[in-house]
Design a protein around this motif. Structure first.
Motif, PDB file in Angstrom:
ATOM      1  N   THR A   1       7.627   0.803   6.180  1.00 58.37           N
ATOM      2  CA  THR A   1       7.546   1.767   5.086  1.00 58.37           C
ATOM      3  C   THR A   1       8.825   2.581   5.000  1.00 58.37           C
TER       4      THR A   1
ATOM      5  N   GLN B   1      -0.720  -3.949   1.829  1.00 55.55           N
ATOM      6  CA  GLN B   1      -1.350  -3.839   3.138  1.00 55.55           C
ATOM      7  C   GLN B   1      -0.504  -4.544   4.194  1.00 55.55           C
ATOM      8  N   ALA B   2      -0.686  -4.144   5.426  1.00 50.27           N
ATOM      9  CA  ALA B   2       0.014  -4.796   6.535  1.00 50.27           C
ATOM     10  C   ALA B   2      -0.246  -6.292   6.507  1.00 50.27           C
TER      11      ALA B   2
ATOM     12  N   THR C   1       5.759   0.843   0.581  1.00 49.02           N
ATOM     13  CA  THR C   1       4.764   1.480   1.437  1.00 49.02           C
ATOM     14  C   THR C   1       3.822   0.421   1.967  1.00 49.02           C
ATOM     15  N   VAL C   2       3.703   0.369   3.289  1.00 50.63           N
ATOM     16  CA  VAL C   2       2.837  -0.617   3.941  1.00 50.63           C
ATOM     17  C   VAL C   2       1.703   0.140   4.620  1.00 50.63           C
ATOM     18  N   SER C   3       0.499  -0.121   4.182  1.00 47.55           N
ATOM     19  CA  SER C   3      -0.657   0.557   4.763  1.00 47.55           C
ATOM     20  C   SER C   3      -1.241  -0.268   5.902  1.00 47.55           C
ATOM     21  N   SER C   4      -1.830   0.406   6.856  1.00 44.21           N
ATOM     22  CA  SER C   4      -2.394  -0.278   8.032  1.00 44.21           C
ATOM     23  C   SER C   4      -3.841  -0.652   7.799  1.00 44.21           C
TER      24      SER C   4
ATOM     25  N   PRO D   1       3.415  -1.421   8.980  1.00 40.38           N
ATOM     26  CA  PRO D   1       3.500  -0.010   8.557  1.00 40.38           C
ATOM     27  C   PRO D   1       4.872   0.604   8.851  1.00 40.38           C
TER      28      PRO D   1
ATOM     29  N   LEU E   1       3.103  -0.715  -3.090  1.00 41.36           N
ATOM     30  CA  LEU E   1       2.173  -0.515  -1.977  1.00 41.36           C
ATOM     31  C   LEU E   1       1.543  -1.854  -1.603  1.00 41.36           C
TER      32      LEU E   1
END
Length: 122
Positions: free
Chosen positions: A90, A12-13, A119-122, A87, A10
């Motif tokens: 992902t 972050q963007a 997984t790339v979170s925004s 994101p 995981l």
């Protein structure tokens, strides 16, 4: 050829990951290596490939300038350096082998590895 992928997680963007794919079972320098991905609810798509000599590379347009594929034949390992992640990157990422980089870019795969989730979170 047996393939073992690793390096997902995981982030972050805007972050980075490096995926690795270790191969065994056949001389590594005789085939092309590639990465594909499958996002939730979507079909598996080609991401990047590298020829057996490592000199020719292929990318899907959406990752050009952000992802870099490489290989170290002495270590039987291929890598996918992913920078500036978004994101929409992902997905479960799969490494694959094929006759060459160009054939992999066309979706012709001889063997698949297991996937690793990014997984790339925004």
């Amino acid at each position: 050829v047996q393939l073992q992928a690793s390096g997902g997680g995981l982030v972050q963007a805007g972050g980075s990951f490096r995926l690795s794919c270790a191969a065994s079972g056949r001389p590594f320098s005789t085939y092309g290596m590639g990465w594909f991905r499958q996002a939730p609810g979507k079909e598996r798509e080609f991401v990047a490939a590298v020829a057996w000599r490592g000199t020719a590379t292929y990318y899907v347009d959406s990752v050009k300038g952000r992802f870099t594929i490489s290989r170290e034949n002495a270590k039987n390992t291929a890598f996918l350096q992913m920078n500036s992640l978004r994101p929409e990157d992902t997905a479960v990422y799969y490494c694959a082998v094929g006759r060459g980089g160009h054939s992999l870019s066309g979706g012709t795969v001889d063997d698949w590895g297991q996937g690793t989730l990014v997984t790339v979170s925004s």
